[in-house]
Design a protein around this motif. Sequence first.
Motif, mmCIF file in Angstrom:
data_model
loop_
_atom_site.group_PDB
_atom_site.id
_atom_site.type_symbol
_atom_site.label_atom_id
_atom_site.label_comp_id
_atom_site.label_asym_id
_atom_site.label_seq_id
_atom_site.Cartn_x
_atom_site.Cartn_y
_atom_site.Cartn_z
ATOM 1 N N THR A 136 1.007 -1.447 0.294
ATOM 2 C CA THR A 136 0.139 0.023 -0.208
ATOM 3 C C THR A 136 0.575 1.604 -0.088
ATOM 4 N N ARG A 137 2.443 1.368 0.722
ATOM 5 C CA ARG A 137 2.421 2.445 0.788
ATOM 6 C C ARG A 137 3.647 2.359 -0.332
ATOM 7 N N ASP A 138 3.817 1.401 -0.834
ATOM 8 C CA ASP A 138 4.316 1.997 -2.287
ATOM 9 C C ASP A 138 3.386 2.266 -4.162
ATOM 10 N N TYR A 139 2.554 1.546 -3.575
ATOM 11 C CA TYR A 139 1.283 2.364 -4.262
ATOM 12 C C TYR A 139 1.120 3.772 -3.483
ATOM 13 N N PHE A 140 1.179 4.017 -2.977
ATOM 14 C CA PHE A 140 0.897 5.970 -2.840
ATOM 15 C C PHE A 140 2.035 6.050 -3.551
ATOM 16 N N GLU A 141 3.287 5.796 -3.334
ATOM 17 C CA GLU A 141 4.118 6.955 -3.834
ATOM 18 C C GLU A 141 4.292 6.450 -5.490
#
Length: 812
Positions: A136-141
């Motif tokens: 999820t963090r990487d998708y946001f980034e």
Amino acid sequence: MDCDKDIKMEASCDGSHRQALLADFRQDTQEPSSPKTLAVQHSSPIRVAVSKRAMAGIAAAVALLFIFVASSWIPDTECIHGMVRPDKLGFPSDGRIDPVQVFLNIPSTERLSEHLQYYSSGTHVAGINRTQAIYTRDYFEAQGIDSKIVEYFPWLNYPVNQRVALFNETTSKILFEASLKEDILSEDPLTEDPNNLPAFHGYSADGNVTGQLVYANYGSIDDFRALEDAGISVSGKIVLVRYGGVFRGIKVQAAELRGARGVLIYSDPADDGYSRGETYPNGPWRPESSIQRGSVMRIQVYPGDPLTPGYASTADAPRIDPADAKNINHIPSLPLSYRDAQPLLRALQGHGRNASDIGDTWVGGLTSRGIEYWTGPSELSVNLLNKVKYKETSIQNVIGKIKGSEDSEHAVILGNHRDAWCAGATDPSSGSAALLELARALGELMKLGWRPRRTIILASWDAEEYGLVGSTEWVEEKIDWLRANGVAYINVDTAVSGTSFTAQASPVLKDLLYSVTQQVSYPHSNETVYDVWLRRSQGQNDVLDMPALSFDDSIDAEKKTAPPVGLLGSGSDYTAFMAHAGVSSLSMAFSGAPGAYHSNYDSPKRLTAFIDPDMELHQAMVRIWGLVAIKLADDPVINLNPVSYAKDLRRYIKALESHVSRQFSSTASNKQTDHSARHAVFKKLHHLRSAQRQLMISAHMVERDRDHLRAIYGDDCQMKSRRRHASCIKLRSSINDRAFSLERHFIDPEGIPGREWFKHVLVSPGRWMGYGAQVFPALSEAAEDGDWRQFQLHAKHAAETIHEAAWFLREV
């Protein structure tokens, strides 16, 4: 690599971390190889190279250049070479974008389907699967949103061993042993995942208890009183209750207070099984082996980590002794399917009282299978074993931030929880999928040069299912910042479990929600979401273990002219924002068929087969969520309406009057006392009504200031005169600050007596309602206790609080 400390780890670290946790959970057990608490391993997280992001920026610049050039020669048609015209997407001829129109065209059903499949590809209970947090963090980034993982260390429990057996205590002969398992369906591969959790309650007590059985209907406080009135005691007994009516934690607490040894909670087909329609896999409703997991925390006392009440469970935070945690029950409990409940109900037949003699609602849907509902106590005994392992466990919230361009210190927060007891396609993965697609859509707007005026925060919470843990710990840590800068919190938990739009909100957000739902089309119709919502709103609400949706019809005067927006009690991640921090909140969903709630059957296959086959309800939710966010974060004048609050407050007082009248009649000792006490009590209610009128006057002053701003200056404060520009900015800031800070003025630092974590004077979860909301909780509970002196003190304080809020609205 130390997985607990290095939060930026690769996904491959997650497997070793999980195995270490599992090994610890299994110590002291007889089943060292049990796979019960294993979480599914997901695919590696997205990694986006800097060069790709640079290329994306170049591509966006080229796209903008194309738009500017093309706008002068594009013919008057909807499409060119199969592409939608830029001006039809929301690009006026001057090149500036309309973020609302552009946004509405971005959400993709295909991407939503991909996100749903990822999140619901297996069990992902809190504290065991960190891979989804990294993903999820990487998708946001990847969407250009600055993101990080924020870690907390709450006290969580996990299942080790469970047993429910019916036996003859004299002969020790076992007559029935519950399977405590759900059937594997060949039609749905997720039902045979070896990582699926067993029958289990979060925050249940560890214990091995035996006793006779007593049936207590839904297990509400009124149901236990009815048993007492019938001369039936639950002291020393195992209590069998059914899901529905009130939150499961209330059922266990009420049984414990009456001396019960343990509680079994089963899903009756009358509430969400075959009595409602075809069961899965032939329909959406709960099949006979389905088990509803969930938390039995005393959530109405305080949510979040039991050992850090009122402050965040950071790694070095002090912990209280578990014996001192007031939001934990002390007797074991387990969930049952209605197939496993039938032998227990048969063991009660002919013992005690026929349930129909106790109350009209005491008979469930198993009568079609020859079951008679009796109270007991039974002659046979029941053994309830609930062995659990408690551990201080790492959980991960994912926080993404889009910094505002002008008013960056103020923030709109959007949230969904990520953890699930099972695959959780509806709860919460439908909302998690919507959050990712919302992030992508906002990222696309940013690539076109848009930035919101105010900051937008996207939050993916962990450990919500245990008791709103992730969101509560974050709010407790950020409480000062939130009270200074929080504009609103917009929650989507289960985005889609049915086809009917429902919402609960602070009154200031109602008008904005009505406006936005009128801009979003309802799938496969010529109507808007608002139109369908209004048309269906006269239908009855399902009887479920879910938040109350609206006022009682007798006091809901607006129901005839506008769709009902319910009160915010508890049961999802808005709780800490609204009831503790005083940040105006909204929670919304497409609801209606929760027949797989918290079971292994809550799979994407069921969701797409019976509820949203083309993902267009999910798409509609992204559009609603995004428009609410954009308007709150980007409109020069924030659409939060204090007048709506003043109107609803009048209804709150009317509801309180009805409640007080009922309680007063049952506690007054004689006519003289009745007359004099009534006079004193209702005089205090008169002071509340006077305060409400003052709030209405002040709220209209804010409305007049808005009209003045628009007539004299305009919302954008676009004028050449520096003096006039400064005056416009000052007035606009005052209007906005008064609108979004109003909720804070209903927060009492002392909190509700006995439940001090809850600080909202006007509305909080009821003491014996769990999720359900109670207006004027301190007054209502004093009335229930017959303590009229305390009632008058709380009424005086509530009136003063409302008057202070009214004076605040007059400040310019």
